[in-house]
Structure formats: structure tokens, C-alpha cells
Design a protein around this motif. Structure first.
Motif, PDB file in Angstrom:
ATOM      1  N   PRO A 376      -5.638  16.216   3.057  1.00 36.95           N
ATOM      2  CA  PRO A 376      -6.152  17.398   2.354  1.00 36.95           C
ATOM      3  C   PRO A 376      -5.879  17.366   0.854  1.00 36.95           C
ATOM      4  O   PRO A 376      -6.412  18.187   0.114  1.00 36.95           O
ATOM      5  N   GLY A 377      -5.039  16.425   0.404  1.00 37.44           N
ATOM      6  CA  GLY A 377      -4.680  16.360  -1.010  1.00 37.44           C
ATOM      7  C   GLY A 377      -4.273  14.959  -1.396  1.00 37.44           C
ATOM      8  O   GLY A 377      -4.635  13.988  -0.728  1.00 37.44           O
ATOM      9  N   PRO A 378      -3.492  14.823  -2.467  1.00 37.62           N
ATOM     10  CA  PRO A 378      -3.075  13.501  -2.940  1.00 37.62           C
ATOM     11  C   PRO A 378      -2.268  12.747  -1.883  1.00 37.62           C
ATOM     12  O   PRO A 378      -1.618  13.352  -1.024  1.00 37.62           O
ATOM     13  N   GLY A 379      -2.314  11.417  -1.975  1.00 39.58           N
ATOM     14  CA  GLY A 379      -1.578  10.583  -1.039  1.00 39.58           C
ATOM     15  C   GLY A 379      -0.670   9.608  -1.755  1.00 39.58           C
ATOM     16  O   GLY A 379      -0.831   9.338  -2.952  1.00 39.58           O
ATOM     17  N   ILE A 380       0.312   9.090  -1.019  1.00 32.82           N
ATOM     18  CA  ILE A 380       1.246   8.090  -1.538  1.00 32.82           C
ATOM     19  C   ILE A 380       1.235   6.911  -0.574  1.00 32.82           C
ATOM     20  O   ILE A 380       1.403   7.093   0.637  1.00 32.82           O
ATOM     21  N   VAL A 381       1.025   5.711  -1.106  1.00 31.64           N
ATOM     22  CA  VAL A 381       0.969   4.509  -0.279  1.00 31.64           C
ATOM     23  C   VAL A 381       2.196   3.649  -0.552  1.00 31.64           C
ATOM     24  O   VAL A 381       2.506   3.343  -1.712  1.00 31.64           O
ATOM     25  N   LEU A 382       2.898   3.268   0.507  1.00 32.57           N
ATOM     26  CA  LEU A 382       4.044   2.365   0.414  1.00 32.57           C
ATOM     27  C   LEU A 382       3.582   0.974   0.830  1.00 32.57           C
ATOM     28  O   LEU A 382       3.096   0.786   1.948  1.00 32.57           O
ATOM     29  N   THR A 383       3.737  -0.016  -0.051  1.00 31.64           N
ATOM     30  CA  THR A 383       3.177  -1.342   0.212  1.00 31.64           C
ATOM     31  C   THR A 383       3.967  -2.137   1.241  1.00 31.64           C
ATOM     32  O   THR A 383       3.402  -2.942   1.983  1.00 31.64           O
ATOM     33  N   ASN A 384       5.281  -1.995   1.269  1.00 28.06           N
ATOM     34  CA  ASN A 384       6.132  -2.664   2.266  1.00 28.06           C
ATOM     35  C   ASN A 384       5.945  -4.178   2.294  1.00 28.06           C
ATOM     36  O   ASN A 384       6.065  -4.813   3.347  1.00 28.06           O
ATOM     37  N   GLY A 385       5.602  -4.766   1.142  1.00 30.74           N
ATOM     38  CA  GLY A 385       5.467  -6.211   1.065  1.00 30.74           C
ATOM     39  C   GLY A 385       4.137  -6.750   1.543  1.00 30.74           C
ATOM     40  O   GLY A 385       3.973  -7.965   1.676  1.00 30.74           O
ATOM     41  N   GLN A 386       3.160  -5.870   1.785  1.00 29.97           N
ATOM     42  CA  GLN A 386       1.867  -6.324   2.287  1.00 29.97           C
ATOM     43  C   GLN A 386       0.931  -6.695   1.137  1.00 29.97           C
ATOM     44  O   GLN A 386       1.223  -6.452  -0.032  1.00 29.97           O
ATOM     45  N   ASP A 387      -0.209  -7.276   1.470  1.00 29.08           N
ATOM     46  CA  ASP A 387      -1.174  -7.771   0.492  1.00 29.08           C
ATOM     47  C   ASP A 387      -1.748  -6.612  -0.317  1.00 29.08           C
ATOM     48  O   ASP A 387      -2.502  -5.789   0.197  1.00 29.08           O
ATOM     49  N   THR A 388      -1.398  -6.546  -1.600  1.00 26.36           N
ATOM     50  CA  THR A 388      -1.854  -5.422  -2.424  1.00 26.36           C
ATOM     51  C   THR A 388      -3.321  -5.537  -2.807  1.00 26.36           C
ATOM     52  O   THR A 388      -3.932  -4.545  -3.202  1.00 26.36           O
ATOM     53  N   ALA A 389      -3.905  -6.729  -2.689  1.00 26.33           N
ATOM     54  CA  ALA A 389      -5.339  -6.858  -2.987  1.00 26.33           C
ATOM     55  C   ALA A 389      -6.140  -5.982  -2.035  1.00 26.33           C
ATOM     56  O   ALA A 389      -7.072  -5.273  -2.439  1.00 26.33           O
ATOM     57  N   GLU A 390      -5.767  -6.008  -0.748  1.00 28.41           N
ATOM     58  CA  GLU A 390      -6.455  -5.156   0.221  1.00 28.41           C
ATOM     59  C   GLU A 390      -6.151  -3.688  -0.029  1.00 28.41           C
ATOM     60  O   GLU A 390      -6.985  -2.818   0.178  1.00 28.41           O
ATOM     61  N   VAL A 391      -4.929  -3.416  -0.495  1.00 29.40           N
ATOM     62  CA  VAL A 391      -4.564  -2.031  -0.798  1.00 29.40           C
ATOM     63  C   VAL A 391      -5.510  -1.459  -1.844  1.00 29.40           C
ATOM     64  O   VAL A 391      -6.098  -0.387  -1.673  1.00 29.40           O
ATOM     65  N   PHE A 392      -5.684  -2.176  -2.935  1.00 28.30           N
ATOM     66  CA  PHE A 392      -6.500  -1.644  -4.022  1.00 28.30           C
ATOM     67  C   PHE A 392      -7.979  -1.605  -3.658  1.00 28.30           C
ATOM     68  O   PHE A 392      -8.716  -0.752  -4.142  1.00 28.30           O
ATOM     69  N   ALA A 393      -8.407  -2.513  -2.781  1.00 27.42           N
ATOM     70  CA  ALA A 393      -9.785  -2.432  -2.298  1.00 27.42           C
ATOM     71  C   ALA A 393      -9.988  -1.131  -1.529  1.00 27.42           C
ATOM     72  O   ALA A 393     -11.002  -0.440  -1.681  1.00 27.42           O
TER      73      ALA A 393
END
Length: 534
Positions: A376-393
Motif C-alpha cells: 500500500p506504500g513504500p517498500g524496503i528491499v534487503l538484498t541478502n547477497g543476491q544478484d542486484t541486477a535482477e533486483v534493479f530490473a
């Protein structure tokens, strides 16, 4: 070690208990989902203990030369008078039981054999105070602590005070672990009982006081317990669980839901009847003299206040608004924090661990985009060492389709993600929340531990030697603590072998007795272990 709980030792216990409750206040608040998720159990227990210690200082000064009976009486009087909330009322009765037991002692102090008597008395007072005692709460933890102490005394009437108190603490820890499965609302939220957690902190303070003496200037000792999340483990309780569904008996509706706390002098039985007719979560505790402290949740405050004033003398009335409850039970509130996991890990041990810590979980860019879009509002993403390229996609897609604001916290590891969630504050400003999480991660050092396999079974994971894993983890902890730190978090791959968590916890605590240690066994962890130090 002392053979009796004297006045100075009780004073040390109280001061250490207060310090422990202050240190764990936010953690206990986050566990608070029963009877309603108002996130104040830690605050109320701390405030009540503050009143107890303040009364002790007023009554006996700072010299600490009063005997146990006088010391306990002052603590109980302060706690009853200043009790805050349901949990504070319960705490006041535990301290009253200490005072009652000490008053019956011929020496004015408390021996090892008096400990189970004291805890049994506390259980009776708490049960009598509650309108509807419920299993899976602090009441259960308190009773089993008393049973644990009694079992030691029965087996060895000459058992030392330290042995009996430690047995009570250990039994309380075990009982606390079991509360998740005893009360539906706790199981649905994946947490242990908040009040029971507070009791474990208090009993740990007593163990520490006996081990280190009557000095109260510094705290020592390490907590014993288990993780508060859904994954199993051994170590300290790390409170990082968000709010969950509440007991539907509190209902939802248009009338204001208020908490009333007050001191009453008059017919206690008539008071309890009135409170039960017009409210719930009723607690009425006596101070051992002519006054009672009362607590109730009600949707009929005007009518109830009129009745209680007609029944007797009412002083110190405090009224607070309670949060409204969801109409449906079993619906877990959506967390604005999303933890990234390896592909295929959206179910299983890691997912359970992070959901229990208060996060949603995703293992693909598509599922991340869907989860963020549903917020319903802003979110926070924790990467936990995962592939950030997919995160930003995934974030690009969310921005295009939903216009959602998203903050990425590069946690770098699973233990980093847990450190971030430990300081997560539901309802806080998202930017401030993300900044606090980033600071927690920045203050942590971590490493993976991978042990060469000792063999391979066809169609199964590589077989490793548990001893090798324990030694490798211990070496990693030693290296990380060489640069400082006091909090150690270890995740162990459950497939390493039975008892891996206990073995690692024992080795780390033996080598670093002053460190606070958390060890969790996680099925499907992609490495043998991961270690974080803060």
C-alpha cells in the motif's frame, strides 16, 4: 557463590532485571501479539520494574544492607503501585510472591529450597489475578520454571541455590519455546509469548546476580534461549518479529477500545465482576494490604468508570486507546520489508526464518515486482547477497507500473538481513527505517563457512563432519571477534547433521562467555554456516 538470596542479592537481581528489560524492551514489544498486538509488553514490564526499583531506593537507600524480606517488600509495593498494563500487573505479583516467601523465612533470606516455593506462590497469585488464565502465556512459563526448580530440590535436597535457580531459568526457556504451539495467535505470527520472554530475561538476571555477586554497576552473563523466528535453533532470543493477528474476542467495531488501569480500595470481588461484565483482559492484583491495582480493556468506558467509582475509592486512573483489530483472523499483515532469497528458496528454512523475522520473501525478479506492487506504500528491499541486477530490473518494472517508492538496503548476507530486521520498526518513516537498517548492517562483519565434504551419498547432499563444521565456525568467530564485537549470529545448514546447532552454540559460548550468541539451524542454507558479528 552465595547460599541464600539475601537483601543485597535481591537488590542486584532487581537492578539487573531492570537493565535486561530495558535492553530487550523493543524485542519484547515486537513479540506482543496477545491478547492484542499493541506492542507494549516490553514497555510495561520495564516501567513496572522501574517503579519497583525506585521504591526500593526510597525505602532502603543505596546502601543495600536490608534483608531479603525488607528488600522484597519494597520491590513488591513499588511494582503493585506502579504496575503498567496486563504484563506489569503479572510482574507485580511475581515480586509480591518473592516478598511473601521472604516474609515467611525465619532468617529473612531465601534459601535454595525456597525458590520453588516462591515460584509456585507467584503462579497462584498470577492465576488468581487473571480473569481468564490462558496457557501458552507467561503463566505457563512461570509454572514450568517452578516445576523445574522443584524437580532439582526433590532430586537433591542439598542442591545449591545457583543450581536450583539455573534449573528454573532453563525450564522457563524450554517452556517459552513451546508457547508458539500452544496459542493459535502466537503460532500464526510465528513468535513466542512476549510476557514469557520478559520472564526469561528476569530469571536470567537472577542467574547473573548469583554468578557475579551483588555489584550492579555492570551487566555480565549471556542469555540462554532460542530464536523467536519460525526456524529452530539455540541461542539468545532475538526479537525481530512484526505484529500478527490478535485474539478475535477483542473484536472490531466503531466504539473506542480503551485500556483502563487504576488503584482501587473497596470490594475486590464486586470490582472484578463489574470489569468482567463490561470489559475483558481483566487483571486485579492486591498489594497485600487494602489496595488493589486493576487493569481492563473495554468498549464501554463511560459506563464502566461510573460503576467502579460507585464501588469504592479509585485513584491513579490512566486511560489509553488500544489499536483496532482486524475483522478476520489468520491474515498476516503485509510487511513493507522484502527479503531476497536464492532462486527456489521462497519456501523452506530460509523463507521461514525471514518471514518469522518480519519480512516478506521473494526469490525472482518477477515475484519481487509483484510483492512491491501489492504494497500500500513504500517498500524496503534487503538484498541478502543476491544478484542486484535482477533486483534493479524488478524495481524498474515497479516504478513504471505502480509508481512505488522503493529503498534498497544492501545487506550483503543472510545474517546482514537478520541484523537489519532486528532494528526494523513497523509504522516508522520508511526513510528512517531504512537508514536504521543500513546502520545495523554497516556495524556487522560476516563470513561464510564451507567445510570440504567427508563423503558423498548417492542422490544426497555431500556429507560433512559435524566436528569439522564446529571447528570451522569457532575459528571464524574468533577471527571476527578479534576486531571487537559482542553479538554473534550463526546460521548453520541443518543438513550438516543432527545437533549441529547445539554443538556450535556450545563451542562459541565456551570460547566467548561474555558474548551474546544466536545460533539457528536452517534447512537448505546454501553454505555450511554463515557467521555475523556486531
Amino acid at each position: 557463590m552465595t547460599t541464600a538470596l539475601t537483601g543485597p542479592y535481591l537488590r542486584s537481581w532487581a537492578v539487573r532485571a531492570l537493565a535486561g528489560l530495558r535492553r530487550h524492551r523493543d524485542e519484547i514489544n515486537r513479540l506482543n501479539v496477545f491478547p492484542i498486538p499493541d506492542s507494549d509488553t516490553g514497555t510495561n514490564m520495564t516501567a513496572t520494574m522501574e517503579c519497583a526499583v525506585a521504591r526500593l531506593e526510597d525505602a532502603t537507600g543505596s546502601a543495600g544492607d536490608a534483608d531479603a524480606a525488607e528488600t522484597a517488600a519494597a520491590l513488591a509495593a513499588g511494582a503493585v503501585t506502579g504496575a503498567r498494563g496486563n504484563s506489569g500487573m503479572v510482574l507485580s505479583q511475581i515480586l509480591r510472591a518473592v516478598a511473601d516467601t521472604a516474609a515467611m523465612s525465619a532468617t529473612g533470606d531465601l534459601s535454595a529450597r525456597a525458590v520453588p516455593v516462591m515460584l509456585s506462590r507467584a503462579g497462584k497469585l498470577v492465576t488468581d489475578a487473571l480473569s481468564h488464565p490462558v496457557e501458552g502465556t507467561i503463566l505457563t512459563v512461570l509454572r514450568q520454571a517452578g516445576d523445574g526448580a522443584q524437580a532439582v530440590v526433590d532430586a537433591d535436597p542439598e542442591a545449591s541455590l545457583g543450581t536450583v535457580v539455573t534449573a528454573a531459568r532453563d525450564a522457563a526457556v524450554t517452556a517459552l519455546e513451546q508457547t508458539t504451539g500452544q496459542l493459535d495467535v502466537l503460532g500464526e505470527a510465528g513468535v513466542v509469548d512476549a510476557g514469557g520472554r520478559g520472564l526469561v530475561v528476569i530469571l536470567q538476571a537472577l542467574v547473573d546476580a548469583l554468578e557475579t555477586g551483588t555489584e550492579t554497576g555492570t551487566e555480565t552473563g549471556t542469555e540462554t534461549g532460542t530464536e523467536t523466528g519460525a526456524a529452530g535453533g539455540t541461542g539468545s532470543f532475538r526479537g525481530s518479529v512484526g505484529t500478527g493477528p490478535a485474539d478475535p474476542s477483542h473484536g472490531a467495531g466503531s466504539e473506542p477500545h480503551l485500556e483502563l488501569v487504576f488503584t482501587f480500595r473497596g470490594d475486590a470481588a464486586a470490582l472484578r465482576t463489574a470489569l468482567g461484565e463490561l470489559g475483558d483482559s481483566v487483571v486485579v492484583v492486591g498489594d497485600g494490604a487494602d489496595a488493589h491495582r486493576a487493569h481492563v480493556h473495554t468498549r464501554h468506558p463511560g459506563q464502566l468508570i461510573e460503576r467502579i467509582f460507585a464501588l469504592g475509592s479509585v485513584t491513579g486512573l490512566r486511560v489509553e486507546a488500544l489499536p483496532e483489530q482486524p475483522a478476520a483472523r489468520g491474515v498476516r499483515p503485509v510487511s513493507p520489508v522484502i527479503a531476497l532469497l536464492p532462486a527456489g528458496a521462497a519456501t523452506g528454512g530460509l523463507a521461514d526464518l525471514f518471514r518469522g523475522a518480519g519480512a516478506e520473501v521473494c526469490d525472482t525478479s518477477e515475484s519481487l515486482a509483484e510483492a512491491l506492487g501489492a504494497l500500500p506504500g513504500p517498500g524496503i528491499v534487503l538484498t541478502n547477497g543476491q544478484d542486484t541486477a535482477e533486483v534493479f530490473a524488478g524495481l524498474d518494472r515497479v516504478g513504471r507500473e505502480f509508481g512505488r517508492e522503493v529503498t534498497v538496503v544492501d545487506t550483503g548476507s543472510f545474517v546482514g538481513g537478520l541484523a537489519a530486521l532486528a532494528v526494523h520498526s513497523p509504522g516508522a518513516d520508511p526513510d528512517d527505517d531504512a537508514e536504521d537498517m543500513a546502520d545495523a548492517v554497516h556495524g556487522q562483519r560476516w563470513t561464510d563457512v564451507t567445510v570440504p565434504p567427508a563423503g558423498q551419498q548417492t542422490g544426497q547432499d555431500p556429507v560433512v563432519d559435524v566436528v569439522d563444521v564446529v571447528e570451522a565456525v569457532a575459528a571464524a568467530v574468533n577471527a571476527l571477534l578479534a576486531d571487537g564485537g559482542e553479538l554473534v549470529t550463526v546460521l548453520c545448514r541443518a543438513e550438516c547433521g543432527p545437533g549441529i546447532g547445539d554443538a556450535v552454540a556450545g563451542a562459541v559460548r565456551e570460547a566467548h562467555p561474555d558474548a551474546e550468541v544466536h545460533v539457528v539451524t536452517v534447512p537448505g542454507l546454501p553454505v555450511d554456516a554463515q557467521v555475523g558479528v556486531e
